[in-house]
Enzyme design. Sequence first.
Site, mmCIF file in Angstrom:
data_model
loop_
_atom_site.group_PDB
_atom_site.id
_atom_site.type_symbol
_atom_site.label_atom_id
_atom_site.label_comp_id
_atom_site.label_asym_id
_atom_site.label_seq_id
_atom_site.Cartn_x
_atom_site.Cartn_y
_atom_site.Cartn_z
ATOM 1 N N SER A 152 -1.493 -0.564 -1.990
ATOM 2 C CA SER A 152 -0.030 -0.602 -1.814
ATOM 3 C C SER A 152 0.606 -0.812 -3.178
ATOM 4 O O SER A 152 -0.009 -1.404 -4.073
ATOM 5 C CB SER A 152 0.359 -1.764 -0.901
ATOM 6 N N TYR A 164 -0.593 -10.670 0.891
ATOM 7 C CA TYR A 164 -0.750 -9.206 1.000
ATOM 8 C C TYR A 164 -0.943 -8.605 -0.389
ATOM 9 O O TYR A 164 -1.841 -7.785 -0.609
ATOM 10 C CB TYR A 164 0.496 -8.630 1.681
HETATM 11 N N1 LIG Z 1 3.842 1.377 5.960
HETATM 12 C C1 LIG Z 1 4.043 1.183 4.668
HETATM 13 O O1 LIG Z 1 5.174 1.227 4.143
HETATM 14 C C2 LIG Z 1 2.861 0.920 3.790
HETATM 15 C C3 LIG Z 1 3.078 0.755 2.436
HETATM 16 C C4 LIG Z 1 2.004 0.498 1.627
HETATM 17 C C5 LIG Z 1 0.733 0.425 2.166
HETATM 18 N N2 LIG Z 1 0.533 0.582 3.497
HETATM 19 C C6 LIG Z 1 -0.830 0.455 4.008
HETATM 20 O O2 LIG Z 1 -1.178 1.554 4.841
HETATM 21 C C7 LIG Z 1 -2.142 1.135 5.812
HETATM 22 C C8 LIG Z 1 -1.713 1.493 7.229
HETATM 23 O O3 LIG Z 1 -0.397 1.112 7.472
HETATM 24 P P1 LIG Z 1 0.391 1.704 8.731
HETATM 25 O O4 LIG Z 1 1.814 1.332 8.529
HETATM 26 O O5 LIG Z 1 0.056 3.127 8.925
HETATM 27 O O6 LIG Z 1 -0.208 0.804 9.925
HETATM 28 P P2 LIG Z 1 -0.451 1.060 11.484
HETATM 29 O O7 LIG Z 1 -0.279 -0.287 12.140
HETATM 30 O O8 LIG Z 1 0.391 2.158 12.050
HETATM 31 O O9 LIG Z 1 -1.958 1.509 11.610
HETATM 32 C C9 LIG Z 1 -3.008 0.641 11.360
HETATM 33 C C10 LIG Z 1 -4.033 0.696 12.511
HETATM 34 O O10 LIG Z 1 -5.053 -0.249 12.163
HETATM 35 C C11 LIG Z 1 -5.498 -0.878 13.335
HETATM 36 N N3 LIG Z 1 -6.113 -2.171 12.988
HETATM 37 C C12 LIG Z 1 -5.471 -3.322 12.636
HETATM 38 N N4 LIG Z 1 -6.378 -4.283 12.376
HETATM 39 C C13 LIG Z 1 -7.599 -3.736 12.579
HETATM 40 C C14 LIG Z 1 -8.930 -4.243 12.491
HETATM 41 N N5 LIG Z 1 -9.168 -5.512 12.137
HETATM 42 N N6 LIG Z 1 -9.961 -3.402 12.752
HETATM 43 C C15 LIG Z 1 -9.725 -2.105 13.115
HETATM 44 N N7 LIG Z 1 -8.487 -1.588 13.217
HETATM 45 C C16 LIG Z 1 -7.437 -2.383 12.959
HETATM 46 C C17 LIG Z 1 -4.256 -1.024 14.193
HETATM 47 O O11 LIG Z 1 -4.602 -1.156 15.580
HETATM 48 C C18 LIG Z 1 -3.483 0.259 13.887
HETATM 49 O O12 LIG Z 1 -3.727 1.256 14.859
HETATM 50 C C19 LIG Z 1 -2.315 -0.372 5.605
HETATM 51 O O13 LIG Z 1 -3.426 -0.621 4.764
HETATM 52 C C20 LIG Z 1 -1.027 -0.763 4.917
HETATM 53 O O14 LIG Z 1 -1.169 -1.958 4.170
HETATM 54 C C21 LIG Z 1 1.574 0.834 4.332
#
Ligand SMILES: NC(=O)c1ccc[n+]([C@@H]2O[C@H](COP(=O)([O-])OP(=O)(O)OC[C@H]3O[C@@H](n4cnc5c(N)ncnc54)[C@H](O)[C@@H]3O)[C@@H](O)[C@H]2O)c1
Length: 276
Positions: A152, A164
Site C-alpha cells: 500500500s 497497517y
Molecule cells: N482498497 C484500497 O484502497 C487499498 C489501498 C491500498 C492497498 N490495499 C490492499 O489491497 C488488498 C485487498 O483490499 P480490498 O479492498 O480489495 O479488500 P477486500 O475486503 O475486498 O478483499 C479481501 C478478501 O480477503 C479475505 N480475507 C480477509 N482476511 C483473510 C484471511 N485471514 N485469510 C483469507 N482471506 C481473508 C476477505 O474475506 C475478502 O474477501 C489488501 O491487502 C489491502 O491492504 C487496498
Amino acid sequence: MVERAGRVEGKVAIVTGAGSTPGPGIGTGKGSAVVLAREGASVLLVDLHPDRAEATRTMIEDEGGKAEVFGADVTSAADCEAMVAAAVEAFGTVDILVNNVGLASLGTVVDATEEAWDRALNINLRSVFLSSKYAVPVMAAKGAGSIVNISSISAVRGDGTIAYSAAKGGVLAMTADMAYSHGRQGIRVNAIAPGHITTPMVASVSGGGAQADFGNRMRNEAGLLGTPGTGWDVGWAAAFLASDEARWITGVTLPVDSGVLSVTPLLMAQYLRAVR
Ligand SMILES: NC(=O)c1ccc[n+]([C@@H]2O[C@H](COP(=O)([O-])OP(=O)(O)OC[C@H]3O[C@@H](n4cnc5c(N)ncnc54)[C@H](O)[C@@H]3O)[C@@H](O)[C@H]2O)c1
C-alpha cells in the site's frame, strides 16, 4: 491471423483474498484472479469466506476460465500449507502467488491497541510470510515462479494507521529479501502499492450518501489523473508482474496510485485550491 496466447497461458496461480467484501465495485484480489484467468491461468481462489470466492469462481467460469475455491485463513500455517497442496492437487503445480489478503487498521502509535497491532501484523504481514513459505519450495523445485505482494502507499506515506503502515512496510522489506534469496532459483518477487483506489471494502467503511461521495471525490482528486482507481487496475498490474513479460523485473514496488507518490503535498494543495 496470429493466434495470441494469454500473458500467463497454462500457468497455475494462487490468489489469497480472491473474494471481495460485498458491495459495489471489485476488490484487488478478485480483480487479480479474474484478470489472471482471462490471461490463461488456472487460479486457486483462497478466501476466509469461501462464498465470496465462489462468486469470483462463477465470474471466471462464466467467461470460460478455470478456477477452484479453497477456504483458508492465511494467518494459519496449517491452512497455508494445505492451500499450496490444494493448488498442486487441483492443477499440478504453483507458478504464481498473489499475496493479496490485507485489512486496514486505523489509529496512531498512541491510540492503537496491542490487539489491533497484533491483528494488523497477522493479517497483513504474517499472511505473506506463511503463504510464501509453502509456495516457494514448489517454485524452487521447478526453477521458476513469480510472487506479487500487495502492499500500500501507506507503507511509505504517513496516514495515521500505525499498525497497517508498519505491516505494509514490512511487506516491501519482505519483497526485497525474498527477491534476493530466491532469484537464483528462478523466482521473481515484486510488490504493488495501490493508492486510494475504491474497492467494496473502502465503500463499506466510508459511510453512505453525501459523506461517501465526498470521500470518493477526495480520493480521486488526490491523484494526478483525477479519476477513480479500482481493483481492476491492481489486477492488470499483478498479471503483468506475474507474467513472463516481466521476466527481468524483480525486487521492485510498482505504485498503482494515479501518481500520488510522485507529487509533493504542497503542489497538490496548490492545484486543488486552483480548481475549486
Ligand atoms: N482498497 C484500497 O484502497 C487499498 C489501498 C491500498 C492497498 N490495499 C490492499 O489491497 C488488498 C485487498 O483490499 P480490498 O479492498 O480489495 O479488500 P477486500 O475486503 O475486498 O478483499 C479481501 C478478501 O480477503 C479475505 N480475507 C480477509 N482476511 C483473510 C484471511 N485471514 N485469510 C483469507 N482471506 C481473508 C476477505 O474475506 C475478502 O474477501 C489488501 O491487502 C489491502 O491492504 C487496498
